[in-house]
Design a protein around this motif. Structure first.
Motif: not given
Length: 506
Positions: A34-42
């Motif tokens: 989903q476009h609004d999911e952030t995922g794992v932070d870099e």
């Protein structure tokens, strides 16, 4: 990078996904982005790479200078930029000939858009790709195959991609070295996995023609859904390409060219930005990370085996590379196979080509008390997973074995050979049949089940394999199931009796 329905990759059961990872559709085995999911932070990846940087092998200037032809394979427009723009930039400045193959036009990245049709989006993304590649390597040749987005794992599509890669590799002189870079098979995106498989198979075909080919894979989705400590991260095969300031700047300019992905198509629902800043941050590093090929599995004779290398890489990078646990097609095919067995139960079962042991476990349920089932497979990684799957079933086990050169001792009243026949040449198939006949009990059954569509790089098909076995005078056919996608035959020693006749019904 993004394909049909914004779905990326095949899910895996272990280890558990981190709470911030995209949702996993267990029914389809796909990860829904989903476009609004952030995922794992870099920042987590930055710290992990800093801690491991000294231990990770580096692709240095000498390595780059030894490349005569760089072939970058992208499943979608922007894969080449996200994963390998820095490499393309450095290769261009080093005078390396580069080619980019883009399998699909990425026309399904915004399936709910009301402002762009898939055709319009595909044309736009191709234009963006050309502009992006020109930022890092103005001399690169870019080829668009225009295969359907989200369908690269269909055998005919994957075969077409593989053929295009092979032709590029064969265009290089035999005494030079080519490097193929593809998406990583473990990225949890079906198009990425298919592109990785096509690249690996193409490299094998080119090597057979005397070409020197190195295969690297570039993770893209991995940085989004996995934490650095995830067991699926291929740290042991990770290699680092340092990027100087010019390469970093060129990659940033290339990424900005993919306007349809880094900016909203419009302000309307369905046109949202797909590569948000948190995702882009994974590709602003001063290096690129590539996954090298899996080392050859140890054979008793130490032989360098291209087929073994292929299966080891496949199973090392994906828990369930064939979708046995997630695809209804596979579940249904197993049900058809099990329903076709002529006996209620068996004393000693052999499964040749057991992979991760999904069917082996089902076969264990058809073994009578005191009986046994043995699964054998060429891949050590697959056998390890099969052993774990079967650990609670003492009647079932799995062993690494290469048939027909190796074959288990003992006699079997059921031998199942599924989806390996087309990997054998005619002489090997004949040898396998002889092995089966030598170990089959007088009342034993043999089950063959194979995909009917073309298999990349293989002259045999499921139909030709079954026809060759069906022609053997020692066998009679007890049952046959035929449909567009697969063929299943059940053989016994001739003459045979139907199940109804042996039960006295007729």
């Amino acid at each position: 990078m993004l394909g049909a329905d914004r779905q990326a990759g095949r899910g895996r059961a272990r280890p558990a996904d981190p709470p911030h990872a995209p949702r996993l559709d267990r029914g389809r085995g796909l990860m829904s982005f989903q476009h609004d999911e952030t995922g794992v932070d870099e920042s987590m990846w930055r710290d992990a790479f800093a801690a491991r940087r000294e231990a990770l092998p580096e692709l240095d200037a000498a390595w780059l200078a030894g490349i005569a032809h760089l072939v970058v394979v992208a499943a979608h427009p922007d894969d080449e930029t996200l994963g390998a723009a820095g490499l393309l930039s450095r290769a261009y400045r080093a005078g390396v000939r580069s080619s980019v193959i883009v399998a699909t036009s990425g026309e399904a990245s915004h399936p709910d858009s009301s402002t762009h049709t898939p055709e319009e989006l595909g044309r736009l993304r191709e234009e963006e790709c050309l502009a992006a590649v020109a930022e890092v390597d103005p001399g690169a040749a870019v080829t668009f195959l225009r295969l359907p987005d989200g369908h690269l794992d269909e055998s005919m599509r994957r075969a077409e991609l593989g053929e295009a890669i092979v032709q590029l590799l064969l265009s290089s002189a035999p005494d030079t070295r080519s490097v193929v870079v593809s998406p990583w098979v473990g990225d949890r995106h079906p198009d990425h996995a298919a592109a990785a498989g096509a690249a690996q198979e193409a490299a094998g075909r080119a090597r057979a023609e005397g070409r020197e080919v190195e295969v690297l894979a570039t993770p893209i989705w991995l940085w989004f859904w996995a934490e650095p400590g995830d067991a699926r991260v291929p740290w042991t095969r990770m290699r680092i390409l340092p990027l100087d300031a010019d390469a970093v700047a060129a990659k940033g300019a290339a990424l900005a060219r993919h306007v349809s992905q880094v900016q909203p198509l419009s302000g309307l629902p369905g046109d949202e930005v797909l590569l948000h800043p948190g995702m882009i941050a994974h590709f602003e590093r001063d290096f690129e990370a590539f996954v090298g090929e899996e080392p050859d599995a140890p054979d008793d004779d130490g032989a360098d085996d291209e087929l073994a290398r292929y299966f080891e890489t496949l199973h090392a990078d994906a828990d369930d590379p064939w979708g046995f646990e997630t695809r209804w097609y596979e579940q249904r095919k197993r049900a058809v196979l099990l329903a076709s067995l002529p006996a209620r139960d068996y004393a000693s079962v052999l499964e040749v080509g057991c992979s991760t042991g999904v069917l082996t476990l089902d076969l264990a349920a058809r073994v009578r008390h005191g009986g046994s089932v043995l699964g054998v497979d060429l891949s050590a990684h697959a056998v390890e997973r099969a052993q774990a799957r079967l650990s609670a079933h003492p009647e079932a086990t799995a062993e690494r074995m290469r048939v027909p050169d190796e074959w288990p001792d003992g006699r079997f009243d059921l031998v199942v050979i599924s989806e390996i026949g087309y990997y054998l040449d005619p002489a090997e198939l004949t040898a396998v049949v002889e092995r089966v006949l030598g170990s089959l009990t007088d009342d034993g059954a043999v089950v063959l089940c194979h995909w009917r569509h073309p298999v990349e790089g293989r002259s045999e098909t499921g139909d030709s394999v079954h026809a060759a076995v069906r022609a053997r005078p020692e066998f009679g056919t007890v049952a046959q199931h035929l449909e567009e996608d697969f063929v299943l035959d059940v053989f016994e020693r001739a003459p045979v009796q139907s199940v109804a006749r042996r039960e006295g019904i007729v």
